[in-house]
Each structure stands twice: as structure tokens, then as C-alpha cells.
Design a protein around this motif. Sequence first.
Motif, PDB file in Angstrom:
ATOM      1  N   MET A   1      29.636  68.982  32.324  1.00 25.26           N
ATOM      2  CA  MET A   1      31.054  69.321  33.047  1.00 25.26           C
ATOM      3  C   MET A   1      30.879  69.705  34.633  1.00 25.26           C
ATOM      4  N   ILE A   2      29.721  70.381  34.783  1.00 30.87           N
ATOM      5  CA  ILE A   2      29.459  70.547  36.071  1.00 30.87           C
ATOM      6  C   ILE A   2      29.063  69.402  37.085  1.00 30.87           C
ATOM      7  N   ILE A   3      28.353  68.497  36.276  1.00 33.85           N
ATOM      8  CA  ILE A   3      27.960  67.244  36.951  1.00 33.85           C
ATOM      9  C   ILE A   3      29.329  66.521  37.236  1.00 33.85           C
ATOM     10  N   ALA A   4      30.161  66.189  36.127  1.00 28.73           N
ATOM     11  CA  ALA A   4      31.302  65.429  36.555  1.00 28.73           C
ATOM     12  C   ALA A   4      32.318  66.208  37.608  1.00 28.73           C
ATOM     13  N   THR A   5      32.287  67.323  37.557  1.00 24.00           N
ATOM     14  CA  THR A   5      33.038  68.053  38.406  1.00 24.00           C
ATOM     15  C   THR A   5      32.592  67.861  39.880  1.00 24.00           C
ATOM     16  N   ILE A   6      31.182  67.969  40.218  1.00 20.54           N
ATOM     17  CA  ILE A   6      30.638  67.824  41.523  1.00 20.54           C
ATOM     18  C   ILE A   6      30.927  66.260  41.772  1.00 20.54           C
ATOM     19  N   CYS A   7      30.673  65.389  40.852  1.00 19.71           N
ATOM     20  CA  CYS A   7      30.610  64.096  41.156  1.00 19.71           C
ATOM     21  C   CYS A   7      31.781  63.332  41.413  1.00 19.71           C
ATOM     22  N   TRP A   8      33.015  63.778  40.640  1.00 17.66           N
ATOM     23  CA  TRP A   8      33.953  63.135  40.473  1.00 17.66           C
ATOM     24  C   TRP A   8      35.254  63.612  41.457  1.00 17.66           C
ATOM     25  N   MET A   9      35.389  64.958  41.564  1.00 16.70           N
ATOM     26  CA  MET A   9      36.399  65.671  41.902  1.00 16.70           C
ATOM     27  C   MET A   9      36.652  65.213  43.496  1.00 16.70           C
ATOM     28  N   PRO A  10      35.681  65.295  44.470  1.00 12.68           N
ATOM     29  CA  PRO A  10      36.033  64.625  45.746  1.00 12.68           C
ATOM     30  C   PRO A  10      36.572  63.229  45.738  1.00 12.68           C
ATOM     31  N   LEU A  11      36.177  62.336  44.958  1.00 14.78           N
ATOM     32  CA  LEU A  11      36.873  61.184  44.703  1.00 14.78           C
ATOM     33  C   LEU A  11      38.236  61.076  44.169  1.00 14.78           C
ATOM     34  N   LEU A  12      38.504  61.713  43.374  1.00 11.33           N
ATOM     35  CA  LEU A  12      40.073  62.049  42.812  1.00 11.33           C
ATOM     36  C   LEU A  12      40.777  62.589  43.648  1.00 11.33           C
ATOM     37  N   ILE A  13      40.421  63.623  44.405  1.00 12.91           N
ATOM     38  CA  ILE A  13      41.199  64.357  45.152  1.00 12.91           C
ATOM     39  C   ILE A  13      41.575  63.333  46.498  1.00 12.91           C
TER      40      ILE A  13
ATOM     41  N   ILE B   1      45.743  46.790  55.857  1.00 11.13           N
ATOM     42  CA  ILE B   1      44.479  46.938  55.905  1.00 11.13           C
ATOM     43  C   ILE B   1      44.190  48.394  55.831  1.00 11.13           C
ATOM     44  N   LEU B   2      43.079  49.101  55.053  1.00 13.67           N
ATOM     45  CA  LEU B   2      43.074  50.263  55.207  1.00 13.67           C
ATOM     46  C   LEU B   2      42.372  50.779  56.302  1.00 13.67           C
ATOM     47  N   PRO B   3      42.221  52.004  56.993  1.00 13.09           N
ATOM     48  CA  PRO B   3      41.557  52.400  58.429  1.00 13.09           C
ATOM     49  C   PRO B   3      40.139  52.383  57.869  1.00 13.09           C
ATOM     50  N   MET B   4      39.295  51.890  58.924  1.00 14.69           N
ATOM     51  CA  MET B   4      37.677  51.959  58.476  1.00 14.69           C
ATOM     52  C   MET B   4      37.402  53.303  58.072  1.00 14.69           C
ATOM     53  N   GLU B   5      37.765  54.384  58.710  1.00 13.48           N
ATOM     54  CA  GLU B   5      37.347  55.812  58.312  1.00 13.48           C
ATOM     55  C   GLU B   5      37.621  55.819  56.852  1.00 13.48           C
ATOM     56  N   THR B   6      38.732  55.511  56.390  1.00 14.87           N
ATOM     57  CA  THR B   6      39.076  55.516  54.897  1.00 14.87           C
ATOM     58  C   THR B   6      38.362  54.668  53.968  1.00 14.87           C
ATOM     59  N   GLN B   7      38.031  53.435  54.411  1.00 10.83           N
ATOM     60  CA  GLN B   7      37.101  52.815  53.724  1.00 10.83           C
ATOM     61  C   GLN B   7      35.659  53.205  53.525  1.00 10.83           C
ATOM     62  N   LYS B   8      35.207  53.649  54.688  1.00 13.09           N
ATOM     63  CA  LYS B   8      33.688  54.420  54.529  1.00 13.09           C
ATOM     64  C   LYS B   8      33.710  55.810  53.841  1.00 13.09           C
ATOM     65  N   MET B   9      34.839  56.428  53.808  1.00  8.05           N
ATOM     66  CA  MET B   9      35.012  57.887  53.064  1.00  8.05           C
ATOM     67  C   MET B   9      34.997  57.369  51.412  1.00  8.05           C
ATOM     68  N   LEU B  10      35.820  56.234  51.166  1.00 14.55           N
ATOM     69  CA  LEU B  10      35.684  55.712  49.586  1.00 14.55           C
ATOM     70  C   LEU B  10      34.299  55.512  49.486  1.00 14.55           C
ATOM     71  N   LEU B  11      33.662  54.830  50.109  1.00 14.92           N
ATOM     72  CA  LEU B  11      32.260  54.267  49.842  1.00 14.92           C
ATOM     73  C   LEU B  11      31.371  55.525  49.556  1.00 14.92           C
ATOM     74  N   ILE B  12      31.597  56.439  50.438  1.00 17.33           N
ATOM     75  CA  ILE B  12      30.689  57.696  49.999  1.00 17.33           C
ATOM     76  C   ILE B  12      31.269  58.236  48.735  1.00 17.33           C
ATOM     77  N   TYR B  13      32.162  58.521  48.341  1.00 15.57           N
ATOM     78  CA  TYR B  13      32.829  59.031  47.272  1.00 15.57           C
ATOM     79  C   TYR B  13      32.244  58.403  46.004  1.00 15.57           C
ATOM     80  N   ILE B  14      32.157  57.021  45.980  1.00 20.44           N
ATOM     81  CA  ILE B  14      31.918  56.236  45.101  1.00 20.44           C
ATOM     82  C   ILE B  14      30.570  56.479  44.843  1.00 20.44           C
ATOM     83  N   ARG B  15      29.600  56.353  45.813  1.00 23.51           N
ATOM     84  CA  ARG B  15      28.152  56.812  45.825  1.00 23.51           C
ATOM     85  C   ARG B  15      28.120  58.078  45.026  1.00 23.51           C
ATOM     86  N   MET B  16      28.771  58.992  45.317  1.00 19.13           N
ATOM     87  CA  MET B  16      28.666  60.316  44.412  1.00 19.13           C
ATOM     88  C   MET B  16      28.786  59.954  42.970  1.00 19.13           C
TER      89      MET B  16
END
Length: 372
Positions: free
Chosen positions: A272-284, A302-317
Motif C-alpha cells: 500500500m505504501i509503495i502504491a501510494t507513493i508511486c501512483w498518487m502523484p500521477l493520479l492527482i 497540443i499539451l504544454p511542454m511543461e505538462t508533457q515533461k511532468m507526465l513523463l516524470i510521474y510515469i517514471r515514478m
Amino acid sequence: MSEATGRSGMGWGDMEPPNGSAAGQSDTCFGVFNASDSRTNAQTSITSPWFSTAFGLIGLCSNLFALCVLLSSSRKLSSQARSSFLVFLCGLVVTDFMGLLVTASVIIPYHFIKFAWAEVDPGCHLCNFLGFSMVFFGQCPLLLGATMAGERFFGINHPFSRSTSISKRRAWSIVGLVWGFSCLLGLLPVLGLGRYTLQYPGSWCFLTLLPDTGNVVFCLVFALLGIFSVLLSFIFNTVSVVTLCRVYHDRESVQRRRDSEVEMMVQLVGIMIIATICWMPLLIFIIQTVLQQLPASGQIQILPMETQKMLLIYIRMVTWNQILDPWVYILFRRAVLQRIYPSLRPRPSILSLYPVLNPSLRRKLTTDSVLQ
């Protein structure tokens, strides 16, 4: 999900939409990210394809090792409740393993070949498959975590109810239902609700964070379902842990060893802790992005570049969830914990919550091993 291990190493300049106008591709899987901006950043990329390959292999090997340990442990158990818990855990490990394997089979070849996605997949079939895989193998662990927490909640708080006893066959049926539900969720864009699109930097596909009705609905369904699963796991696990603490502080009645009760809860809390840390930032982030863009519905193509990069970071998490899940079971087994802490002592069982029982019922419950 293995794309999170090294997307920044893609050939960004190779990924251009087949047409010049992103707006003209609003019904395809191309044109959501700005390929020209990606080209300007291509020179700054220092991520090697070998890095993502090694990272993916570590995840695959970890899940494969955990699966072997699980299968070995399940053969030695006669406890029905413990066996059903291992079935759910096995379903989780299989899901994580297949998620890494399926996505890596598309992503890793791209790292080395640098194929032009629009030429290889003009009909977006490969993109839809990869997007479906990301959603399916992403949502399954969250739902399975909530299912496991619910099973332990009823097993610990209602130990004498026959309805809480789950056979292996029934446990596998529940796992199958979770897989089936996640499959239907992943197929929604294929059926017309939302769409999967190529994401920055042009090497993976996922749901679309643009503010049109179909995409907004699908994004909210995906994110809210994930958040609901995490919160449900938190509630179930919290109540179960409190119940076990009550048992462990009741020194008036000492029963036979029930270390497996705590072992299962430690593993569940870790998951649960791992799922919360890894997933909640992306879902929010998904919810915030689609809701903030609603006033501009129909104007943003087209998505703003900043949004694209943040999505990439959250997917990595999120990818770390699939890699760390198997190690929760590998490291938090009784055999491992007792080697690290030899002073660990047996504890009273959950039966100490019910000290006044008919002797024949107590013998039956001990034989059936209700909680293990």
C-alpha cells in the motif's frame, strides 16, 4: 510501464506527426506533443538505451524470483486463508511481470531502432495496444491491492464467519474478475470513450490529457478509480492493523503461534505504501490537468511542454511500483525477518479477542487455521 526507465533517451527528432497540423489529427494518436520542441532538447539527452534495458531486466528478474518463491511457499501451506492470500499476491506479481514484459517488448526495440512511429503504425494499432497495456497493467495492481486488503479485513475482523473463508479456486476467480474489469477499462478508448495518444518524447502511448469531453471522462474515471482503490486499501489495512494491535496487547490469553497474521499485514502495508507513493502523484496530476483545462475546451490541441515533461516524470515514478512490489514479499517474509531479528517471538493469535469459546469450536478453528 517499463518506458519510465529511459524515455528521455528517445530519438525525439524522429517523431513527427504525419501531417503538419496537430489540430488536423485530433482524431488520431499523433500530434498531442510538440515534436519540434523535442528536437531542441535532443542534444541534452544523456540517457542510454542500455540503462532502460538493464532497468527493465531488473524488474523482470525481481518479479520472476518473487513468483518462484511464492510458488514454493504455496506448496508447503495447508492453511486456506494463507493460501488464498498467496493467490492474490501471485496474481499481483504476475501482473507486474507481464506489465514490464509487454511494454518492454515495444519500448526497448524503439530505443535501438528509432523507428518512425507514424510510418510503422499509421493506423495507431500499436499505440492503442501500448496505451491499453499501460492502463490495464497500471490499474490492476491498485485493484488487487484493495482486494487483498479487503480479504484480510474480513478475515481478521470476522474470523468465525464461513463466508470469509476463500478457497484457492475462488481466489483465482476474484483475480480473474479484477483482470477482466481492468481489461474493460483499458478498452474504453478503443470503444470510443477517449483515445490513446503518443506521448512526449514520442516513445510511448497513454491516455490523452486534452480537454474534450471523451478524454476528460476517461481520465477522470481512470484517476478516480485508482485513488478510490488506494484509499480503500488504506481504510481496510488501518482497521486490520488496529485489530491486530489489540490482540498483541492482550496478555491474558496466549494462543499458538500466529506470526503469519502479522507477516501478511506487513506485506500488505508495504504494498500500500509503495502504491501510494508511486501512483498518487500521477493520479492527482491527471485530475488537476484535465480540470484546469476545461475552460479552454476545444481550443487546446497540443499539451504544454511543461505538462508533457511532468507526465513523463510521474510515469517514471509509477514504474517503480512494478519493480518494488515483488521485493515486499521477498524481504518481508518470516524466514527473512527472523534471520535479521532472531529475537522475534511468537505472538498471541486473533482468537485472544474471543477468549470465551466452546472448546470444540476452538479446536476446530485451530485445525482449520482460519486466519492463516
